[in-house]
Each structure stands twice: as C-alpha cells, then as structure tokens.
Design a protein around this motif. Structure first.
Motif, short mmCIF file in Angstrom:
data_model
loop_
_atom_site.label_atom_id
_atom_site.label_comp_id
_atom_site.label_asym_id
_atom_site.label_seq_id
_atom_site.Cartn_x
_atom_site.Cartn_y
_atom_site.Cartn_z
N VAL A 23 6.41 4.81 -21.14
CA VAL A 23 6.31 6.25 -20.91
C VAL A 23 7.25 6.70 -19.79
O VAL A 23 7.94 7.72 -19.90
CB VAL A 23 4.86 6.65 -20.57
N THR A 24 7.28 5.94 -18.70
CA THR A 24 8.01 6.38 -17.51
C THR A 24 9.45 5.88 -17.44
O THR A 24 10.26 6.41 -16.69
CB THR A 24 7.29 5.89 -16.25
N ASN A 25 9.76 4.79 -18.18
CA ASN A 25 11.07 4.14 -18.12
C ASN A 25 11.38 3.56 -16.75
O ASN A 25 12.54 3.27 -16.44
CB ASN A 25 12.20 5.11 -18.52
N GLU A 26 10.37 3.39 -15.91
CA GLU A 26 10.57 2.76 -14.61
C GLU A 26 10.64 1.25 -14.78
O GLU A 26 10.02 0.68 -15.68
CB GLU A 26 9.44 3.12 -13.65
N ARG A 27 11.39 0.60 -13.87
CA ARG A 27 11.55 -0.85 -13.96
C ARG A 27 10.21 -1.55 -13.73
O ARG A 27 9.74 -2.33 -14.53
CB ARG A 27 12.59 -1.32 -12.94
N VAL A 28 9.60 -1.29 -12.58
CA VAL A 28 8.28 -1.84 -12.25
C VAL A 28 7.53 -0.79 -11.43
O VAL A 28 8.09 -0.25 -10.48
CB VAL A 28 8.38 -3.15 -11.44
N PRO A 29 6.30 -0.48 -11.77
CA PRO A 29 5.54 0.47 -10.95
C PRO A 29 5.34 -0.07 -9.54
O PRO A 29 5.22 -1.27 -9.34
CB PRO A 29 4.20 0.58 -11.70
N VAL A 30 5.32 0.84 -8.56
CA VAL A 30 5.05 0.42 -7.20
C VAL A 30 3.55 0.18 -7.03
O VAL A 30 2.74 0.57 -7.88
CB VAL A 30 5.53 1.47 -6.18
N MET A 31 3.19 -0.47 -5.94
CA MET A 31 1.78 -0.74 -5.67
C MET A 31 1.49 -0.40 -4.21
O MET A 31 2.38 -0.42 -3.35
CB MET A 31 1.44 -2.21 -5.95
N ALA A 32 0.25 -0.05 -3.92
CA ALA A 32 -0.17 0.22 -2.55
C ALA A 32 -0.56 -1.09 -1.88
O ALA A 32 -1.28 -1.90 -2.47
CB ALA A 32 -1.34 1.19 -2.54
N LEU A 33 -0.06 -1.29 -0.67
CA LEU A 33 -0.42 -2.46 0.13
C LEU A 33 -1.27 -2.00 1.30
O LEU A 33 -0.86 -1.17 2.11
CB LEU A 33 0.85 -3.15 0.65
N SER A 34 -2.48 -2.55 1.39
CA SER A 34 -3.39 -2.21 2.48
C SER A 34 -3.49 -3.40 3.43
O SER A 34 -3.77 -4.52 3.02
CB SER A 34 -4.78 -1.87 1.92
N THR A 35 -3.23 -3.12 4.72
CA THR A 35 -3.36 -4.13 5.77
C THR A 35 -4.23 -3.55 6.88
O THR A 35 -4.72 -2.43 6.79
CB THR A 35 -1.98 -4.51 6.34
N VAL A 36 -4.39 -4.32 7.95
CA VAL A 36 -5.09 -3.86 9.15
C VAL A 36 -4.11 -3.91 10.30
O VAL A 36 -3.49 -4.96 10.55
CB VAL A 36 -6.31 -4.75 9.46
N ASP A 37 -3.92 -2.77 11.01
CA ASP A 37 -2.94 -2.77 12.09
C ASP A 37 -3.49 -3.48 13.32
O ASP A 37 -4.65 -3.93 13.35
CB ASP A 37 -2.45 -1.35 12.41
N VAL A 38 -2.65 -3.61 14.34
CA VAL A 38 -3.02 -4.42 15.51
C VAL A 38 -4.16 -3.80 16.31
O VAL A 38 -4.78 -4.47 17.14
CB VAL A 38 -1.79 -4.65 16.42
N GLU A 39 -4.47 -2.52 16.05
CA GLU A 39 -5.58 -1.86 16.72
C GLU A 39 -6.84 -1.86 15.86
O GLU A 39 -7.85 -1.27 16.23
CB GLU A 39 -5.20 -0.43 17.09
N GLY A 40 -6.78 -2.52 14.71
CA GLY A 40 -7.94 -2.61 13.84
C GLY A 40 -8.10 -1.48 12.87
O GLY A 40 -9.14 -1.38 12.20
N HIS A 41 -7.08 -0.62 12.74
CA HIS A 41 -7.16 0.51 11.82
C HIS A 41 -6.51 0.16 10.49
O HIS A 41 -5.57 -0.64 10.43
CB HIS A 41 -6.44 1.73 12.43
N PRO A 42 -6.97 0.77 9.40
CA PRO A 42 -6.34 0.51 8.09
C PRO A 42 -4.93 1.08 8.06
O PRO A 42 -4.65 2.13 8.65
CB PRO A 42 -7.26 1.23 7.10
N ALA A 43 -4.05 0.38 7.36
CA ALA A 43 -2.66 0.83 7.19
C ALA A 43 -2.28 0.62 5.73
O ALA A 43 -2.39 -0.49 5.22
CB ALA A 43 -1.73 0.04 8.11
N VAL A 44 -1.86 1.69 5.08
CA VAL A 44 -1.53 1.63 3.65
C VAL A 44 -0.13 2.20 3.45
O VAL A 44 0.23 3.21 4.05
CB VAL A 44 -2.54 2.42 2.79
N ARG A 45 0.64 1.54 2.59
CA ARG A 45 1.95 2.03 2.21
C ARG A 45 2.28 1.52 0.81
O ARG A 45 1.66 0.58 0.33
CB ARG A 45 3.04 1.63 3.20
N MET A 46 3.28 2.14 0.18
CA MET A 46 3.70 1.70 -1.14
C MET A 46 4.79 0.64 -1.01
O MET A 46 5.68 0.77 -0.17
CB MET A 46 4.22 2.88 -1.96
N VAL A 47 4.72 -0.39 -1.83
CA VAL A 47 5.73 -1.43 -1.87
C VAL A 47 6.04 -1.75 -3.33
O VAL A 47 5.27 -1.43 -4.24
CB VAL A 47 5.28 -2.72 -1.13
N SER A 48 7.19 -2.37 -3.53
CA SER A 48 7.59 -2.76 -4.89
C SER A 48 7.31 -4.24 -5.09
O SER A 48 7.80 -5.07 -4.32
CB SER A 48 9.08 -2.50 -5.10
#
Length: 270
Positions: free
Chosen positions: A25-50
């Motif tokens: 449908v999209t003709n995209e090579r590979v869909p991106v995914m969200a990566l969830s980690t924990v930052d050094v202060e203990g807070h959630p950190a989310v970003r998109m990665v391929s």
C-alpha cells in the motif's frame, strides 16, 4: 525484512507477512518502529528508528562464508555512538520496540534486551554480550547434523586435536556490523560522520557533509569515512516477548520465549 523461513517463530512470520502487506500500500522499503528506553534519570524515552532486519536474513549474513543458510529472531537497528540512546542502553538495556502498520491495522510490541556492537576502534568497543549462535537456526532444518558436528569438534579440542572452524555457525559479528553500514545510502552513512546528535548545531557547514563521496579533498573524505565507521553502532535486540494485535480480526496473541529457539503462544483478549 522481505521474507522468512519455515523455521522461524510464528510471530516473525506474521510480522513479516503484515509488513509486506503494508508495503504493498505504502511502497515504503521498511516501516519504522518506535524504540522505548529509560533515560539516565529514570524517565521513559521514545523515538522512531528504522529496523535493519533480522540477523541471518538479507544482507545481515553471519560471516563472509554464509551463503544464506541461517535464520534467527534477533532484530537489529543502528545508532550513533554519541547518541543519547547509547547512554540509556548502557544504563539499562531493557527495551521495547513497537510496529504500527495502519493499513493492515496491526500493532506488534517486541520486548527484550539490547546488545550494542561498536566499531573496534571506538573507545566503547567490547565483544558482543549476546551469543547470537544460540538464536540461529539452519533454514534447511539440519539442526541435528550441526549439533553432531559441534560435538565432534568439542571432543577433538578436548583431546588436543586441531581446532577446526565451526562450519555450523561460524559467527563474525564485525562482518554483520559492516554489512549493515554498507547497506545504508551515502546520505545516511554521512550522518555518522556528523557531530554528536542532540547537541547544539555548530556554525561550520563543512562538519555536515551531505555525502562523503562529495568531499573534494581526498584526505578529508577519508577522515570523515573513518569517523562515520567509528561512530556506527549496530544494536542487536534479543526479543523475549511479543504482543501481536490484529484489529481487523479482533485478535491478540502473546508469544513468550521458552528456550533458545522455542516459544509459547497464548491467545488473550484484545
């Protein structure tokens, strides 16, 4: 992530099948995914990665002698050695990856542990903490044959005999990392030569080349190329739980790792 083996776990087969349907449908090579980690202060950190794909699949062969006979459920992505992600994963390597495929209405959450592989010349370099061989399977189903050959190899070594290469799983993690880097576009490769992500942008435009081959000075181009390679980190995610939701079918399936290559499957309420 175009195809899978009959030896792969069911969740991987379903994920790739739905990614391929989404790409129609999209003709995209590979869909991106969200990566969830924990930052050094203990807070959630989310970003998109391929995602770079699963070890053993496509260009992520396990060694120069691998002709495509191996498959695994170890998923990879990449990052800059000076990024916040690296500091966060050093602090705690528990992660969750989320695929959302809107056109096929499928959400897949993969939980596990991230293991980083730096360039050998990077100060943070160490051997990979994950033994990927334990997650590999021959595509042709020759597990028993390979186990027998490994037993013979161990017995030969114990008896003082010659140390023959492990032909049923010769592993070269630096080869895998290098192939992942080489299979980026020149634009993406150049990003890894840029200054550290998330810092204040510097005023010198020469620090941000669009591509390394466009740099006229050969010595400068070689310097940037070497820096890009040193900054390139391949991250191996050892997945231990998958939560698969199909909204069109109103189903939700949970997969939990039971062993090196075996999984339990439970249907739960969406």
């Amino acid at each position: 992530m175009d195809w899978y083996s009959s030896r792969d776990p069911e969740w991987k087969k379903q994920l790739i099948k739905h990614i391929n349907a989404e790409r129609e449908v999209t003709n995209e090579r590979v869909p991106v995914m969200a990566l969830s980690t924990v930052d050094v202060e203990g807070h959630p950190a989310v970003r998109m990665v391929s995602p770079r794909g699963f070890v053993g699949d496509g260009f992520l062969r396990i060694s120069a002698t691998d002709s495509g006979q191996w498959t695994s459920d170890v998923l990879t992505f990449c990052t800059h050695a000076q990024s916040n992600k690296v500091r966060e994963l050093v602090n705690t390597n528990e992660v969750q990856l989320v695929f959302w495929l809107p056109n096929v209405r499928v959400q897949v959450r993969c939980s596990g542990h991230a293991h980083m592989l730096f360039h050998p010349e990077n100060p943070n370099y160490s051997t990979l903490s994950l033994d990927i061989r334990r997650r590999m399977r021959p595509r042709d189903g020759s597990d028993a044959e390979c186990q027998g050959r490994r037993d013979e190899r161990r017995e030969s070594i114990a008896a003082g005999g010659p140390v023959e290469p492990d032909v049923c799983g010769e592993m070269d993690t630096e080869f895998i990392r290098e192939q992942a880097y080489l299979n980026h576009s020149p634009v993406i490769q150049a990003w890894y030569a840029w200054p550290a992500p998330g810092r204040v942008r510097l005023s010198d435009p020469s620090l941000y080349p669009a591509t390394i081959p466009q740099i006229d000075d050969k010595a400068e181009a070689e310097k940037y190329e070497a820096n890009a390679r040193r900054n390139y980190v391949l991250v191996f995610v050892d997945i231990n739980k998958v939560d698969f939701v199909n909204l069109d079918e109103s189903t939700r399936t949970q997969y939990v790792r039971r062993g090196d290559t075996s999984w339990s499957i439970t249907e739960v309420n969406p």
